[in-house]
Design an enzyme around this catalytic site. Structure first.
Site, mmCIF file in Angstrom:
data_model
loop_
_atom_site.group_PDB
_atom_site.id
_atom_site.type_symbol
_atom_site.label_atom_id
_atom_site.label_comp_id
_atom_site.label_asym_id
_atom_site.label_seq_id
_atom_site.Cartn_x
_atom_site.Cartn_y
_atom_site.Cartn_z
ATOM 1 N N ASP A 1 20.600 8.438 -15.773
ATOM 2 C CA ASP A 1 19.714 9.579 -15.532
ATOM 3 C C ASP A 1 19.035 9.956 -16.853
ATOM 4 O OD1 ASP A 1 19.718 12.285 -13.363
ATOM 5 O OD2 ASP A 1 18.812 12.372 -15.360
ATOM 6 N N ASP B 1 19.260 13.704 -17.971
ATOM 7 C CA ASP B 1 20.602 14.070 -18.435
ATOM 8 C C ASP B 1 20.890 13.463 -19.801
ATOM 9 O OD1 ASP B 1 21.170 15.635 -16.274
ATOM 10 O OD2 ASP B 1 22.347 14.132 -15.208
HETATM 11 C C1 PRP Z 1 13.730 11.369 -12.733
HETATM 12 C C2 PRP Z 1 12.686 10.694 -13.601
HETATM 13 C C3 PRP Z 1 11.487 10.650 -12.693
HETATM 14 C C4 PRP Z 1 12.115 10.458 -11.337
HETATM 15 C C5 PRP Z 1 11.954 9.005 -10.960
HETATM 16 O O1 PRP Z 1 13.558 12.726 -12.696
HETATM 17 O O2 PRP Z 1 12.450 11.348 -14.811
HETATM 18 O O3 PRP Z 1 10.706 11.835 -12.712
HETATM 19 O O4 PRP Z 1 13.508 10.760 -11.463
HETATM 20 O O5 PRP Z 1 12.403 8.790 -9.672
HETATM 21 P P1 PRP Z 1 11.438 8.398 -8.471
HETATM 22 O O6 PRP Z 1 10.518 7.331 -8.998
HETATM 23 O O7 PRP Z 1 12.383 7.893 -7.444
HETATM 24 O O8 PRP Z 1 10.695 9.612 -8.033
HETATM 25 P P2 PRP Z 1 14.561 13.694 -11.884
HETATM 26 O O9 PRP Z 1 14.081 13.879 -10.494
HETATM 27 O O10 PRP Z 1 15.973 13.192 -12.053
HETATM 28 O O11 PRP Z 1 14.356 15.100 -12.575
HETATM 29 P P3 PRP Z 1 14.737 15.581 -14.058
HETATM 30 O O12 PRP Z 1 13.809 14.865 -15.007
HETATM 31 O O13 PRP Z 1 14.462 17.033 -14.012
HETATM 32 O O14 PRP Z 1 16.168 15.227 -14.333
HETATM 33 N N1 URA Z 2 15.712 8.879 -12.368
HETATM 34 C C1 URA Z 2 16.425 8.534 -13.467
HETATM 35 O O1 URA Z 2 16.542 9.337 -14.416
HETATM 36 N N2 URA Z 2 16.994 7.326 -13.495
HETATM 37 C C2 URA Z 2 16.885 6.452 -12.503
HETATM 38 O O2 URA Z 2 17.434 5.334 -12.605
HETATM 39 C C3 URA Z 2 16.135 6.825 -11.373
HETATM 40 C C4 URA Z 2 15.554 8.041 -11.336
#
Ligand code: PRP
Ligand code: URA
Length: 209
Positions: free
Chosen positions: A200, A203
């Site tokens: 992630d 995170d």
């Molecule tokens: C993550 C990442 C993208 C998204 C990608 O963000 O930074 O924005 O997931 O996934 P997708 O292509 O399936 O849409 P997240 O939703 O975890 O939010 P965050 O950055 O607030 O942790």
């Molecule tokens: N968002 C992330 O941060 N990691 C992944 O692998 C997919 C979605």
């Protein structure tokens, strides 16, 4: 896959491998994301138009080249895209920065928008969207849609790790948008995470869980 530019520069590849390593801590992760973004930004801006101007060096008058044409705007997708901003601003200190807030619903994996603020003159700029991860492509595709709805037509997407599925979705929904990435990974797991990916990104950047 169309419209994809994969940066195979050894420095970028080396740094992405460090990013993927689960033992890389938050401080190093943040530094690496910033460094890779700067290196990628160098390539993403390769086709910026130049114009010739006349300048006075201490020795003589010279014709010299400066950047011309449309100005740039960068738009990180919150949160993880924030980690890519300072690397880009090191190269492009005059770029304006917009923000799009999206998170993925953990059940449906569909993006939920919570914030959108773009530069007032965004439609006159070339926009580069920043997000380290292109997984299902839902977030990037929605961000591109919001930006297009504001009347902006020149849009690029810059990410660090992309999945084939994510690239294909952006290709399908936004065939006009070029995608720049460092690596394309094979697949997604049942939670929509890129495999092998880096986990992630938000995170790991911000030390949350
Ligand atoms: C993550 C990442 C993208 C998204 C990608 O963000 O930074 O924005 O997931 O996934 P997708 O292509 O399936 O849409 P997240 O939703 O975890 O939010 P965050 O950055 O607030 O942790
Ligand atoms: N968002 C992330 O941060 N990691 C992944 O692998 C997919 C979605």
């Amino acid at each position: 896959m169309k419209n994809v530019f994969i940066f195979d520069h050894p420095l970028i590849q080396h740094k992405v491998s460090l990013l993927r390593d689960k033992n890389t801590d938050t401080k190093e992760f943040r530094e690496l994301v910033s460094e890779i973004s700067m290196l990628m930004g160098y390539e993403v801006t390769r086709n910026m138009p130049l114009k010739e101007v006349e300048i006075e060096t201490p020795v003589a008058t010279a014709k010299a080249k400066v950047i011309s044409g449309k100005k740039l705007g960068i738009v990180p997708i919150l949160r993880a895209g924030l980690g890519m901003v300072d690397g880009m601003l090191k190269l492009l200190p005059m770029a304006k920065v917009g923000h799009i807030g999206l998170y993925r619903d953990p059940e449906t994996l569909e993006p939920v928008e919570y914030y959108c603020k773009l530069p007032v003159d965004a439609e006159e700029r070339d926009i580069v969207i920043l997000d380290p991860m292109l997984a299902t492509g839902g977030s990037a595709s929605a961000a591109i849609r919001f930006i297009k709805e504001k009347g902006i037509s020149s849009i690029k997407l810059m990410c660090l790790i992309a999945s084939k599925e994510g690239i294909e979705r952006v290709n399908r929904e936004h065939p006009d948008v070029e995608i720049y990435c460092a690596c394309v990974d094979e697949k997604l797991n049942d939670h929509g995470y890129i495999v092998p990916g880096l986990g992630d990104a938000g995170d790991r950047l911000f030390g949350t869980k």
